[in-house]
Design a protein around this motif. Sequence first.
Motif, PDB file in Angstrom:
ATOM      1  N   PHE A 107      40.420  70.319  81.388  1.00  0.00           N
ATOM      2  CA  PHE A 107      41.710  70.747  81.922  1.00  0.00           C
ATOM      3  C   PHE A 107      41.843  70.323  83.384  1.00  0.00           C
ATOM      4  O   PHE A 107      40.863  70.052  84.070  1.00  0.00           O
ATOM      5  N   GLY A 108      43.070  70.332  83.845  1.00  0.00           N
ATOM      6  CA  GLY A 108      43.343  70.076  85.258  1.00  0.00           C
ATOM      7  C   GLY A 108      43.486  68.606  85.553  1.00  0.00           C
ATOM      8  O   GLY A 108      44.381  67.942  85.046  1.00  0.00           O
ATOM      9  N   GLY A 109      42.585  68.076  86.376  1.00  0.00           N
ATOM     10  CA  GLY A 109      42.618  66.666  86.734  1.00  0.00           C
ATOM     11  C   GLY A 109      42.471  66.409  88.216  1.00  0.00           C
ATOM     12  O   GLY A 109      41.997  65.351  88.618  1.00  0.00           O
ATOM     13  N   GLN A 110      42.880  67.387  89.066  1.00  0.00           N
ATOM     14  CA  GLN A 110      42.805  67.177  90.505  1.00  0.00           C
ATOM     15  C   GLN A 110      42.125  68.350  91.211  1.00  0.00           C
ATOM     16  O   GLN A 110      42.289  69.508  90.820  1.00  0.00           O
ATOM     17  N   HIS A 111      41.394  68.012  92.253  1.00  0.00           N
ATOM     18  CA  HIS A 111      40.788  69.000  93.142  1.00  0.00           C
ATOM     19  C   HIS A 111      41.898  69.743  93.880  1.00  0.00           C
ATOM     20  O   HIS A 111      42.951  69.173  94.184  1.00  0.00           O
ATOM     21  N   ALA A 112      41.681  70.998  94.190  1.00  0.00           N
ATOM     22  CA  ALA A 112      42.636  71.749  94.998  1.00  0.00           C
ATOM     23  C   ALA A 112      42.776  71.109  96.377  1.00  0.00           C
ATOM     24  O   ALA A 112      41.836  70.511  96.903  1.00  0.00           O
ATOM     25  N   LEU A 113      43.945  71.246  96.969  1.00  0.00           N
ATOM     26  CA  LEU A 113      44.214  70.659  98.275  1.00  0.00           C
ATOM     27  C   LEU A 113      43.442  71.409  99.364  1.00  0.00           C
ATOM     28  O   LEU A 113      43.578  72.635  99.515  1.00  0.00           O
ATOM     29  N   HIS A 115      43.335  69.953 102.779  1.00  0.00           N
ATOM     30  CA  HIS A 115      44.237  69.686 103.895  1.00  0.00           C
ATOM     31  C   HIS A 115      44.947  68.370 103.589  1.00  0.00           C
ATOM     32  O   HIS A 115      44.348  67.473 102.972  1.00  0.00           O
ATOM     33  N   PRO A 116      46.216  68.219 103.998  1.00  0.00           N
ATOM     34  CA  PRO A 116      46.937  66.971 103.692  1.00  0.00           C
ATOM     35  C   PRO A 116      46.252  65.708 104.202  1.00  0.00           C
ATOM     36  O   PRO A 116      46.476  64.624 103.661  1.00  0.00           O
ATOM     37  N   SER A 117      45.401  65.837 105.224  1.00  0.00           N
ATOM     38  CA  SER A 117      44.711  64.665 105.755  1.00  0.00           C
ATOM     39  C   SER A 117      43.464  64.296 104.962  1.00  0.00           C
ATOM     40  O   SER A 117      42.857  63.252 105.206  1.00  0.00           O
ATOM     41  N   ILE A 118      43.068  65.162 104.023  1.00  0.00           N
ATOM     42  CA  ILE A 118      41.861  64.929 103.222  1.00  0.00           C
ATOM     43  C   ILE A 118      42.274  64.475 101.825  1.00  0.00           C
ATOM     44  O   ILE A 118      43.005  65.189 101.134  1.00  0.00           O
ATOM     45  N   PRO A 142      43.840  77.233  82.239  1.00  0.00           N
ATOM     46  CA  PRO A 142      43.886  76.382  81.044  1.00  0.00           C
ATOM     47  C   PRO A 142      44.996  76.815  80.094  1.00  0.00           C
ATOM     48  O   PRO A 142      45.129  78.002  79.798  1.00  0.00           O
ATOM     49  N   ASP A 143      45.786  75.860  79.655  1.00  0.00           N
ATOM     50  CA  ASP A 143      46.934  76.174  78.812  1.00  0.00           C
ATOM     51  C   ASP A 143      46.579  76.118  77.333  1.00  0.00           C
ATOM     52  O   ASP A 143      45.735  75.338  76.911  1.00  0.00           O
ATOM     53  N   GLY A 144      47.209  76.988  76.557  1.00  0.00           N
ATOM     54  CA  GLY A 144      47.075  76.943  75.103  1.00  0.00           C
ATOM     55  C   GLY A 144      45.773  77.476  74.558  1.00  0.00           C
ATOM     56  O   GLY A 144      45.485  77.287  73.375  1.00  0.00           O
ATOM     57  N   VAL A 145      44.971  78.135  75.394  1.00  0.00           N
ATOM     58  CA  VAL A 145      43.683  78.666  74.935  1.00  0.00           C
ATOM     59  C   VAL A 145      43.498  80.078  75.492  1.00  0.00           C
ATOM     60  O   VAL A 145      44.152  80.480  76.448  1.00  0.00           O
ATOM     61  N   SER A 146      42.581  80.809  74.861  1.00  0.00           N
ATOM     62  CA  SER A 146      42.172  82.114  75.362  1.00  0.00           C
ATOM     63  C   SER A 146      40.742  81.997  75.869  1.00  0.00           C
ATOM     64  O   SER A 146      39.865  81.535  75.142  1.00  0.00           O
ATOM     65  N   VAL A 147      40.515  82.407  77.093  1.00  0.00           N
ATOM     66  CA  VAL A 147      39.194  82.320  77.709  1.00  0.00           C
ATOM     67  C   VAL A 147      38.484  83.654  77.546  1.00  0.00           C
ATOM     68  O   VAL A 147      39.042  84.707  77.851  1.00  0.00           O
ATOM     69  N   GLY A 148      37.241  83.615  77.092  1.00  0.00           N
ATOM     70  CA  GLY A 148      36.467  84.838  76.940  1.00  0.00           C
ATOM     71  C   GLY A 148      35.655  85.178  78.170  1.00  0.00           C
ATOM     72  O   GLY A 148      35.496  86.347  78.524  1.00  0.00           O
ATOM     73  N   THR A 149      35.130  84.125  78.837  1.00  0.00           N
ATOM     74  CA  THR A 149      34.286  84.307  80.014  1.00  0.00           C
ATOM     75  C   THR A 149      34.728  83.325  81.091  1.00  0.00           C
ATOM     76  O   THR A 149      34.725  82.113  80.869  1.00  0.00           O
ATOM     77  N   LEU A 150      35.102  83.856  82.246  1.00  0.00           N
ATOM     78  CA  LEU A 150      35.623  83.031  83.334  1.00  0.00           C
ATOM     79  C   LEU A 150      34.625  82.967  84.482  1.00  0.00           C
ATOM     80  O   LEU A 150      34.100  83.995  84.916  1.00  0.00           O
ATOM     81  N   LEU A 151      34.374  81.757  84.978  1.00  0.00           N
ATOM     82  CA  LEU A 151      33.601  81.570  86.200  1.00  0.00           C
ATOM     83  C   LEU A 151      34.590  81.423  87.348  1.00  0.00           C
ATOM     84  O   LEU A 151      35.449  80.531  87.321  1.00  0.00           O
ATOM     85  N   VAL A 152      34.478  82.303  88.332  1.00  0.00           N
ATOM     86  CA  VAL A 152      35.499  82.426  89.379  1.00  0.00           C
ATOM     87  C   VAL A 152      35.001  81.826  90.698  1.00  0.00           C
ATOM     88  O   VAL A 152      34.030  82.321  91.271  1.00  0.00           O
ATOM     89  N   PRO A 153      35.655  80.770  91.204  1.00  0.00           N
ATOM     90  CA  PRO A 153      35.302  80.267  92.541  1.00  0.00           C
ATOM     91  C   PRO A 153      35.792  81.269  93.589  1.00  0.00           C
ATOM     92  O   PRO A 153      36.965  81.286  93.941  1.00  0.00           O
ATOM     93  N   VAL A 154      34.889  82.114  94.069  1.00  0.00           N
ATOM     94  CA  VAL A 154      35.319  83.251  94.880  1.00  0.00           C
ATOM     95  C   VAL A 154      35.699  82.873  96.308  1.00  0.00           C
ATOM     96  O   VAL A 154      36.435  83.604  96.973  1.00  0.00           O
ATOM     97  N   HIS A 155      35.192  81.719  96.792  1.00  0.00           N
ATOM     98  CA  HIS A 155      35.510  81.327  98.162  1.00  0.00           C
ATOM     99  C   HIS A 155      35.368  79.823  98.312  1.00  0.00           C
ATOM    100  O   HIS A 155      34.419  79.215  97.800  1.00  0.00           O
ATOM    101  N   ALA A 156      36.318  79.222  99.051  1.00  0.00           N
ATOM    102  CA  ALA A 156      36.266  77.784  99.308  1.00  0.00           C
ATOM    103  C   ALA A 156      37.166  77.461 100.496  1.00  0.00           C
ATOM    104  O   ALA A 156      38.060  78.245 100.843  1.00  0.00           O
ATOM    105  N   TRP A 158      39.523  75.607 100.414  1.00  0.00           N
ATOM    106  CA  TRP A 158      40.852  75.337  99.865  1.00  0.00           C
ATOM    107  C   TRP A 158      41.524  76.576  99.273  1.00  0.00           C
ATOM    108  O   TRP A 158      42.599  76.463  98.663  1.00  0.00           O
ATOM    109  N   SER A 159      40.935  77.755  99.416  1.00  0.00           N
ATOM    110  CA  SER A 159      41.511  78.927  98.745  1.00  0.00           C
ATOM    111  C   SER A 159      41.587  80.121  99.681  1.00  0.00           C
ATOM    112  O   SER A 159      40.986  80.143 100.758  1.00  0.00           O
TER     113      SER A 159
END
Length: 218
Positions: A107-113, A115-118, A142-156, A158-159
């Motif tokens: 799913f996805g395809g791109q890294h989260a932004l 900074h615009p310069s990166i 993720p679209d069209g699916v049900s997730v049972g177990t999620l790994l959460v990026p808690v800090h970055a 970009w977030s």
Amino acid sequence: MLLTKFAHACVRIEQDGRVLVLDPGIFSDSEAALAGADAVLITHEHADHYDAEALTKALEGSPELTVHAPAGVASELRERAPGHAANIFDAAAGDHFTAAGFAVQCFGGQHALIHPSIPVVANLGYLIDDDLYHPGDSLIVPDGVSVGTLLVPVHAPWSKVSEVVDFVVSVRAPHAYQIHEALLNENGLAFTESHIARIGALHGVKFRHLNAGQSVDI
């Protein structure tokens, strides 16, 4: 299915003798995570998710090891380990394949932004056996699916906490565990995880912290 948490974004999945490793990076004990692995999934090219030297060594030491990664990472690995090029596969959003006997959807395809310069690099979220979702460096639901177990990026870089909480609430997986915590100290991690656990619980999500080296059946 046994999930073992390694430092930062790396996890190891085992079932019936099969071993799949996701994102063995330089903040993790990559060599330990990769020991005996049958397949590896890389979400993107950043070193905290992709330890190029450790993965090259693993490929050269295990002729049967396969790797699936975005095209840029896969191409670099083929140059590093040309004798194992046939075991290194490009992956892209929308792909479905099997790795170490586990069903994988991308799913996805791109890294989260950051900074615009990166420049934005390719990033894939992987859903394993219609249950475990590792988003890499993104908050793509993720679209069209049900997730049972999620790994959460808690800090970055970009977030922010509100975005992470909204991601957890949007996915609404019954179980969630943290990844991507290496840049936080203990106080920051406890603060962030408390928000995720408290608000997630209101939406049916049970969030739990896993220490490095800790395992859980999922």
